[in-house]
Write an enzyme that holds these catalytic residues in place. Sequence first.
Site, mmCIF file in Angstrom:
data_model
loop_
_atom_site.group_PDB
_atom_site.id
_atom_site.type_symbol
_atom_site.label_atom_id
_atom_site.label_comp_id
_atom_site.label_asym_id
_atom_site.label_seq_id
_atom_site.Cartn_x
_atom_site.Cartn_y
_atom_site.Cartn_z
ATOM 1 N N CYS A 85 0.907 -1.084 -0.208
ATOM 2 C CA CYS A 85 0.049 0.039 -0.188
ATOM 3 C C CYS A 85 1.072 1.180 -0.034
ATOM 4 O O CYS A 85 1.783 1.307 0.786
ATOM 5 C CB CYS A 85 -1.037 -0.080 1.200
ATOM 6 N N ARG B 264 -0.883 -8.269 -5.345
ATOM 7 C CA ARG B 264 -0.857 -7.029 -5.665
ATOM 8 C C ARG B 264 -1.903 -6.218 -4.470
ATOM 9 O O ARG B 264 -2.711 -6.674 -4.126
ATOM 10 C CB ARG B 264 -1.497 -6.931 -7.073
ATOM 11 N N ARG C 263 -12.921 1.355 -4.097
ATOM 12 C CA ARG C 263 -12.389 1.204 -2.614
ATOM 13 C C ARG C 263 -11.537 2.643 -2.147
ATOM 14 O O ARG C 263 -11.857 3.051 -1.118
ATOM 15 C CB ARG C 263 -11.477 0.166 -2.551
#
Length: 501
Positions: A320, A401, A416
């Site tokens: 992230c 991923r 999201r």
Amino acid sequence: MAASSADFADDGFAAARLFSQGFSYTYDDVIFLPGYIDFPADAVDLSTRLSRRLPLSIPCVASPMDTVSEARMAAAMASLGAAAVVHCNTEPDAQAAIVRAAKSRRLPFVSSVPFFSPSSAPTLNDFDGNEYALVTERGDSISRLVGVAVAADAASREVPAPVSEYMRPVPRSASASFDFEQAAAFLADEGLDYAPLVSDDGEVIDLITAKDVERIRSYPKLGKPSLGADGKFVVAASIGTREDDKRRLEQLVKAGANAIVIDSSQGNSIYQLDMIKYAKKMYPEVDLIGGNVVTIAQTQNLIQAGVDGLRVGMGSGSICTTQEVCAVGRGQATAVYKVSSYAKDHDIPVIADGGISNSGHIVKALTLGASTVMMGSFLAGSHEAPGTYEYKDGRRVKKYRGMGSLEAMTKGSDARYLGDTLKLKVAQGVVGAVADKGSVLRFIPYTMQAVKQGFQDLGASSLQSAHDLLRSETLRLEVRTGAAQVEGGIHGLVSYEKKAF
């Protein structure tokens, strides 16, 4: 000379003081000081709750990522006493089918056994590496089972021939409601090498083989599984916050999802609050988990809206890049402590999502107030994770991923990050690869044993005990310098081999 109470007060810091100094701490930044041991490690109770009404035997949750959580992961995690959240980066009917597949069995695995019709003429490649295939009247799971095809028989044919010419008779079928020990006993008692698993309504669910039994027996013994009120595996599923997610929600509830996770990188939005209120009104019997949050203000809004659980973390996952791209987030240790400190007064379990690289991080997350830890990279690369293995620089790896990567966003995960309506897409994650970890049925039990040993060192015999020690300020913490972190790891060696178990 005996130590005074003042001496003890100077031995480390209480969590309330440590986390009120304006620093954003990660798990590696902090260390717990040891407590008093008066119980064996095996006596540590790791039972917990995923959400307000969903108990788990161990505090592990698989992340709703398309390279982590599908049917195989969900079945394996539930069989261990944990849970998985099925990702929503697919069509609603496909996601619901994944939930049904995981809940249709009590075995710790989902095979990829193919289905053929009698007129099919498969090649060896069509078996996709499986030793067997199931033959049904129409080549699907809901039509009548008429035989079993063996890959070796297909390979012996010079040219592909109809399965009906060489398929073997259907052996006695095992009930899909059998747990592992019941299924293993069935094979042994019947003297079978394999048996189809068939549901009460006649659907062919899967195939169990003697090799499956041998493989699973080579792993640590399965503990108490996660079962819902329906007697089936606990399986959670994620949704977004858009209008069409209401249809997805309906399908997931019909499929039997035990909990719904609203999947958003920043949960404190009008979109999520509206979805929470809608879901709680329409399906009050299903636990709803909101997030992600990292502050008390975010937490207050979601609890007031009616969530039954909270997911904590923003930008702490290994793939992230939210903190780097958006300059928003919080160190995970600080986030877990702050959110948990507020949520506990409302009986809302907290899921520590992100930043878990080892068993020590799990100990820290749970002790700081979380009820469970959500894992992505920790589970990616396992046999149960979606995807196929490849070789990269001589190592066997699987793709992993971030849901904020451009590759994942093209399949729909941009919602999201509230970016599905934007013309310009900006990634908040990357695509990478992780090494083959083997089966979660093997490494999760060993990881939980390490967590038990960590709790023993703290003097905590359960999660509740750890939380009580933290809040009573009996448990003390310190911040580690960079040098202390180096010293606390492997150092000073020319070479070494690291094996955790």
